[in-house]
Structure formats: C-alpha cells, structure tokens
Enzyme design. Structure first.
Site, PDB file in Angstrom:
ATOM      1  N   ASP A 113       7.990  31.438 -27.422  1.00 40.57           N
ATOM      2  CA  ASP A 113       8.700  32.653 -27.834  1.00 40.57           C
ATOM      3  C   ASP A 113       9.117  33.502 -26.644  1.00 40.57           C
ATOM      4  OD1 ASP A 113       8.339  32.071 -30.574  1.00 40.57           O
ATOM      5  OD2 ASP A 113       6.332  32.948 -30.534  1.00 40.57           O
ATOM      6  N   HIS A 143       7.120   3.163 -25.661  1.00 38.96           N
ATOM      7  CA  HIS A 143       8.243   3.016 -24.725  1.00 38.96           C
ATOM      8  C   HIS A 143       8.440   1.541 -24.360  1.00 38.96           C
ATOM      9  CE1 HIS A 143      10.747   4.158 -21.162  1.00 38.96           C
ATOM     10  NE2 HIS A 143      10.259   3.010 -20.711  1.00 38.96           N
ATOM     11  N   GLU A 144       7.362   0.861 -23.971  1.00 43.02           N
ATOM     12  CA  GLU A 144       7.489  -0.538 -23.548  1.00 43.02           C
ATOM     13  C   GLU A 144       7.939  -1.434 -24.694  1.00 43.02           C
ATOM     14  OE1 GLU A 144       7.530  -1.180 -20.502  1.00 43.02           O
ATOM     15  OE2 GLU A 144       6.744   0.773 -19.895  1.00 43.02           O
ATOM     16  N   GLY A 182       9.644 -17.622 -23.598  1.00 43.60           N
ATOM     17  CA  GLY A 182       8.814 -17.463 -22.404  1.00 43.60           C
ATOM     18  C   GLY A 182       8.195 -16.085 -22.347  1.00 43.60           C
ATOM     19  N   ASP A 194       7.158  -9.816 -23.714  1.00 43.86           N
ATOM     20  CA  ASP A 194       5.799  -9.561 -23.227  1.00 43.86           C
ATOM     21  C   ASP A 194       5.710  -8.183 -22.580  1.00 43.86           C
ATOM     22  OD1 ASP A 194       5.335 -12.064 -24.127  1.00 43.86           O
ATOM     23  OD2 ASP A 194       4.868 -12.965 -22.186  1.00 43.86           O
ATOM     24  N   GLY A 201       9.729 -13.382 -22.615  1.00 43.50           N
ATOM     25  CA  GLY A 201      10.513 -12.436 -23.406  1.00 43.50           C
ATOM     26  C   GLY A 201       9.651 -11.650 -24.377  1.00 43.50           C
ATOM     27  N   ASP A 226       1.124  -1.161  -8.834  1.00 41.20           N
ATOM     28  CA  ASP A 226       0.958  -0.497  -7.534  1.00 41.20           C
ATOM     29  C   ASP A 226      -0.272   0.383  -7.442  1.00 41.20           C
ATOM     30  OD1 ASP A 226       1.778   1.371  -9.367  1.00 41.20           O
ATOM     31  OD2 ASP A 226       3.319   2.258  -8.100  1.00 41.20           O
TER      32      ASP A 226
END
EC number: 3.4.24.24
Length: 662
Positions: A523, A403-404, A200, A204, A202, A185
């Site tokens: 602190d 993360h990915e 396929g 990626d 999977g 986006d």
C-alpha cells in the site's frame, strides 16, 4: 530407542544453559581478517563472469568473445532482461549475472531446444531416480507432483509416475559433472536444467544437489518421535523466553537435537527430534537403522558419517559395527544445522567452535568478504580447517521444478519477469502461472479440456496475471520511494527503478527479487534515511528492511507503530527532509512519526486539507527526493510538486511524461 525419552530431561540444566548462551552471545570480538577458506570457490572477476555467462547463455564463444563481440552480445543480454542496452558491464548488469538461475540458455541452443519440439502425446510418464538429502522423500515426491500439475491444469497433458524402466521425464539430483555434459557449478549460480521433449535425454530434468533444497522459506525438517512424530519444525520457535531458528540440544543431557512444532513450546508443548544419524538413516539397505559408531570400512574405523568409497559426495555410515562383514549401511540424514558447500560434505555445524583464537556459539561471517555466514564442522577450525555455509532460505524445489518441467514440455525462457519461465529464480509465496506462461504452453498443446466452456460445462478458465507495461497502460502505482538513491515505482508484484526522473526506468522487475518476504501488493513505502531502512505497508501490517534483509520480528501490526486500531491501511508515507520526520497518510488524515524517539508525535492525526496546500485525500504515494528541496504527491495519473520551505505548489504534471520517460 533412547530417543523416546520423556520430555522431563529438558528441564534440569535449562536455565543455566540459557544464561550461558545469552552471555556468550553478547561477547564482542575484534574484527577478524579476511582469509581464504579451503574448498571455497574464488569469485570470478566481472570480466570472467561476463565471458562465461555470455558463452553459456548467449552463445558467445569463449575463444573469440573479444571486446567487440562481447559488447554486442552484452547488449542482447541487457535487452533480454530489460536493462539499459549500454554494452557496458555496469552494476545492474553484473547484479543480474550473479543471480541464481536456470542452467538452460536464454537464446536458442539446439542441444537443448532443436526446432521447437513438443511431445506428440498427452500421456507423459516421469520417474524420480534420486533424492536430495535436504528433504524427506515424501516432500520431494509432492513437490514434483505439484510442479507437473502446474502444466496439466492448463493443458491436455497428463502425468503419471513410474518406478522402473525408462520414463519420458527422468528426474535426478547431481553435482558438478553428472553425466550429461552440462556440469553444475556448486552452491548458487546454476540451480537446475532440463532437456526439450525427445528421445534419449529428452525431457530429463536435473537438479544441483549442492544447493539447499527447501520449499523456499528455510529448511523443511520433519521430526521423529517426541509427541509430534511426522510433523514439521516451526522456525523460529519460542522456548524459555528465547527464539530458536534451528534445531537445538539446549536443555537435553543426551545431545539429541530437537525442535518445537508450534511457535510457543512453553504454551503448546509439541516437539520432536530432528533428523540425525543417531536416530535413523535413509536409503541404503540398513532398513532405517541408526548409524553404529564406530564402524569398520575397508579396515578403517569411522566414528562419524563419511563420504569415503563414494564419488557422489553423499555421507553414509554402517548400521552395524562391521560394514566389511555385514555390508549394511544407510545415508546420513541432513540435520537442521547441516552445512552447504565448504569442504565438509554437508556435515553439521559444531558449536562452540574456535576460529582465529575466538570462540563462536553460532554461525558467523567472520573472515569472509562476501558476508555469507558459515560455521566449523569440528570444535576447532584453526586445527582442522573443516567448514561449511550455514543454511539459508534455500531454493523452492517446487518452483524450480515447475520451471524445469516447462522446458521439458518444450518452452524456452521468457523475457517476461513475471513469468515462471523467466530464467532467474525468484521465490513467490502465492504462486500463480502467468498469462505469458499459459499462452506459451497452450500454443504447443492447447487448453485443458476441463476448462472448455463451449458447451457450457466445466469451470471457467482464468487467465494468469499479466505483466504491466508502464507506457502503454494507465497505471496507478501502489507506492513510490527513493531507496538508497534510486527511485522505485511499485505496482502489484512488480517494480521499476531509475536514478533520474524523466529517464525511462529499468523494469519491470519482481519485488521479491529485492524484498522476498513482502506480499504481492503493498500500500505504501518510504525510506528512513537516518538508518537507511526501507519501510513497507500492506493492510494492517508493516515490514522493515535493511537492504534486502527483513529485520527480526517483522511484519508487525500498525498499532505497534502508534497508529490507532481503526487504521487498517496506509495510503502513503514519506520522510520529510525539512524536519526529518515521517508523515503517514490514510484517508483524509495524517500522522507524524519521530524516527529518533520511535513514536508518534503528540497532536496527531490532523486533516490533510488543514495542513497541506492543495493536496488531495486518499493519496497513492509521496516522495521527497534527496537534496531536491521539493516533495511530490501522487494520485492517479498525476502528481503535485510542493516547495518544501514555503509549502507552495509549483507544478501539476503527468506521471507518465515527467517520471517514466514515456
């Protein structure tokens, strides 16, 4: 090559240029009107954002996401993020929706995660198909390798890279619609997505190349030539008494951009040239040769890098004068002032530039309602209307990739805000895999054999950090403060927030979401209400923020605030509404700071026991709620309430029941 010029070329016009820049930098222009920038994406209304967000991440169909369904789905989203489940589009909910995040859904989506899949083997291959121009290839390779190691360190999984053929995990960068049916986006918003294990697509993993990819702390610029070839720019760096936060041509007669690779160039003299098409190109078939301007392409002459002839938006050039004849080309490297977004395909800023009749020597937010800084990519925006956003801290490729790759191993999003697998991006400087992440991945694959201690061999496994639960644990808070009308409770790298005491606060949330440069543990904290600035203490340093922006020059040592060198830690601090002074506590002593004069009042420190009725030493936090007429002193699980005028203690109570709604 001309770039190997001696450093002496800097010195000639240096002082004149610096004085000129300083004078221009102090010119004050009248406020500019808000305009529509060509190529800019108009921000969605709150309702439009909510419908799209809930459709993408919570399965609410766009065509039937009516008010009733929207409200019900909104509650699910609010529950996922630990927000009050009102079903209303309140400010906290909208703020959460606008945060940059992973493109994978937060609830089960069988296109991404059919039947909780996992790899049926431990030896996994990966292949890097494409690169981002934001980072040099070696840095990208290293970021992906470290991101995979996050998971191999705690499981039997082992990853090996291949350079040809089909790998289990195919890694690539793309923009908008990039071939898998799940478009990106543009800048911010969706950062990346990955598919669950399988054939396929999977495994990626795809990264949005409209983002600025860094290591989380601004552009990573590896220099060429000079006397520091291959090292990285140090931003900011000091040159002739002025700090520079990007590459500059100041002092050079050839226009090449340069930077220092240490903070103080005058002291160390280490420098190199920043990536530029006049020095070299990347990829293509031009063997790294610099651009040749002008060059001919399809009968047209080009005097700068172009995206013509390409559908991916990458800037390129011919490395000979006639591409039509020689077919030699390379991709133009991103400079330290390359733009992001806008309508210039990453072309660098040009300074000075003219906008609405005014000249600008640096990036500006003029003309924008969102406060984002931008620049023109030609000398005159009014004539050419070419522009882009100026580089910011960017997104850590390592953290987003880690993360990915968790998704590529079969993990879904976590509701634990401290987990790597939480959907919203938050930069963490000293990253550690959380206990929630470790439990999740080991449920699929088991622990690492290297951490097996049954036989008494191998290293002892260490659990990751656990996200605290305020009503189930006896938590001693690191700091409590009222900031911009909200009460914040700090514990390690987490915060909870509320407007009203006794109401259960929202959270936990990550401190770095609001104040990204802070260390993992503070602190003390207070707000200076006169300037609406938040002040944080950790160790022998302190940080000052305006909203979420760290003030320039911070952190600073406690001594610059006027505290003596033997004070290595502040226990608590607050601004007292009774006299508008700030009180700083450490051990059995306290100091009084004048926010107007910016210095400590004379006659301090004093002993806490001599001045404050019934207040103990070694406090955890102090807060004076706006307009309440009372101050609250916290230690351990309890607090003491003092009446500001008389200094009489009027209540001794439990933090859990009176402040946390437990």
């Amino acid at each position: 090559m001309e770039a190997r010029l001696v450093w002496g070329v800097l010195v000639g016009p240096l002082r004149v240029l610096c004085v000129l820049c300083c004078l221009l930098g102090h010119a004050i222009a009248a406020p500019s009107p808000i305009i529509k920038f060509p190529g800019d994406v108009s921000p969605k209304t709150d309702k439009e954002l909510a419908v799209q967000y809930l459709n993408t991440f919570y399965g609410c169909p766009k065509e039937s996401c009516n008010l009733f369904v929207l409200k019900d789905t909104l509650k699910k989203m609010q529950k996922f993020f630990g927000l009050p489940q009102t079903g209303d589009l309140d400010q906290n909910t909208i703020e959460t929706m606008r945060k940059p995040r992973c493109g994978n859904p937060d609830v089960a989506n069988y296109n991404f995660f059919p039947r909780k899949p996992k790899w049926d083997k431990n030896q996994i291959t990966y292949r890097i198909i494409g690169y981002t121009p934001d980072l040099d290839p070696e840095t990208v390779d290293d970021a992906f390798a470290r991101a995979l190691k996050v998971w191999s360190d705690v499981t039997p999984l082992r990853f090996s890279r291949i350079h040809d053929g089909e790998a289990d995990i195919m890694i690539n960068f793309g923009r908008w619609e990039h071939g898998d049916g799940y478009p990106f986006d543009g800048k911010d918003g969706l950062l990346a997505h990955a598919f669950a294990p399988g054939t396929g697509v999977g495994g990626d993993s795809h990264f949005d190349d409209d983002e600025l990819w860094t290591l989380g702390e601004g552009q990573v610029v590896r220099v060429k030539y000079g006397n520091a070839d291959g090292e990285y720019c140090k931003f900011p760096f000091l040159f002739n008494g002025r700090e520079y936060s990007s590459c500059t041509d100041t002092g050079r007669s050839d226009g090449f951009l340069w930077c220092s690779t240490t903070y103080n160039f005058e002291k160390d003299g280490k420098y190199g040239f920043c990536p530029h098409e006049a020095l070299f190109t990347m990829g293509g078939n031009g063997d790294g040769q610099p651009c040749k301007f002008p060059f001919r392409f399809q009968g047209t002459s080009y005097n700068s890098c172009t995206t013509e002839g390409r559908t991916d938006g990458y800037r390129w050039c011919g490395t000979t004068e006639d591409y039509d004849r020689d077919k030699k080309y390379g991709f133009c490297p991103e400079t330290a002032m390359s733009t992001v977004g806008g309508n210039s395909e990453g072309a660098p800023c040009v300074f000075p530039f003219t906008f609405l009749g005014n000249k600008y020597e640096s990036c500006t937010s003029a003309g924008r309602s969102d406060g984002k800084v931008w620049c023109a990519t030609t000398t005159n925006y009014d004539d050419d209307r070419k522009w882009g956003f100026c580089p910011d801290q960017g997104y850590s490729l390592f953290l987003v990739a880690a993360h990915e790759f968790g998704h590529a191993m079969g993990l879904e999003h976590s509701q634990d805000p401290g987990a790597l697998m939480a959907p919203i991006y938050t930069y963490t400087k000293n990253f550690r895999l959380s206990n929630d992440d470790i439990k999740g991945i080991q449920e699929l694959y088991g622990p690492s054999p290297d951490a097996d201690t049954d036989t008494g061999t191998g290293p002892t496994p260490t659990l990751g950090p656990v996200t605290p639960e305020i009503c189930k644990q006896d938590i001693v808070f690191d700091g409590i403060a009222q900031i911009r009308g909200e009460i914040f409770f700090f514990k390690d790298r987490f915060i909870w927030r509320t407007v009203t005491p006794r109401d259960k606060p929202t959270g936990p949330l990550l401190v770095a979401t609001f104040w990204p440069e802070l260390p993992e543990k503070i602190d003390a904290v207070y707000e200076a209400p006169q300037e609406e600035k938040a002040v944080f203490f950790a160790g022998n340093e302190y940080w000052v923020y305006s909203a979420s922006t760290l003030e320039r020059g911070y952190p600073k040592p406690l001594t610059s605030l006027g505290l003596p060198p033997d004070v290595q830690q502040v226990d608590a601090a607050f601004n007292w509404s009774k006299n508008k002074k700030t009180y700083i506590f450490s051990g059995d002593k306290f100091w009084r700071y004048n926010e107007v004069k910016k210095k400590m009042d004379p006659g301090f420190p004093k002993l806490i026991a001599d001045s404050w009725n019934a207040i103990p030493d070694n406090l955890d936090a102090v807060v004076d709620l706006q307009g309440g007429g009372h101050s609250y002193f916290f230690k351990g699980a309890y607090y003491l309430k003092l009446e500001n005028q008389s200094l009489k203690s009027v209540k001794f109570g439990s933090i859990k029941s009176d402040w946390l709604g437990c």
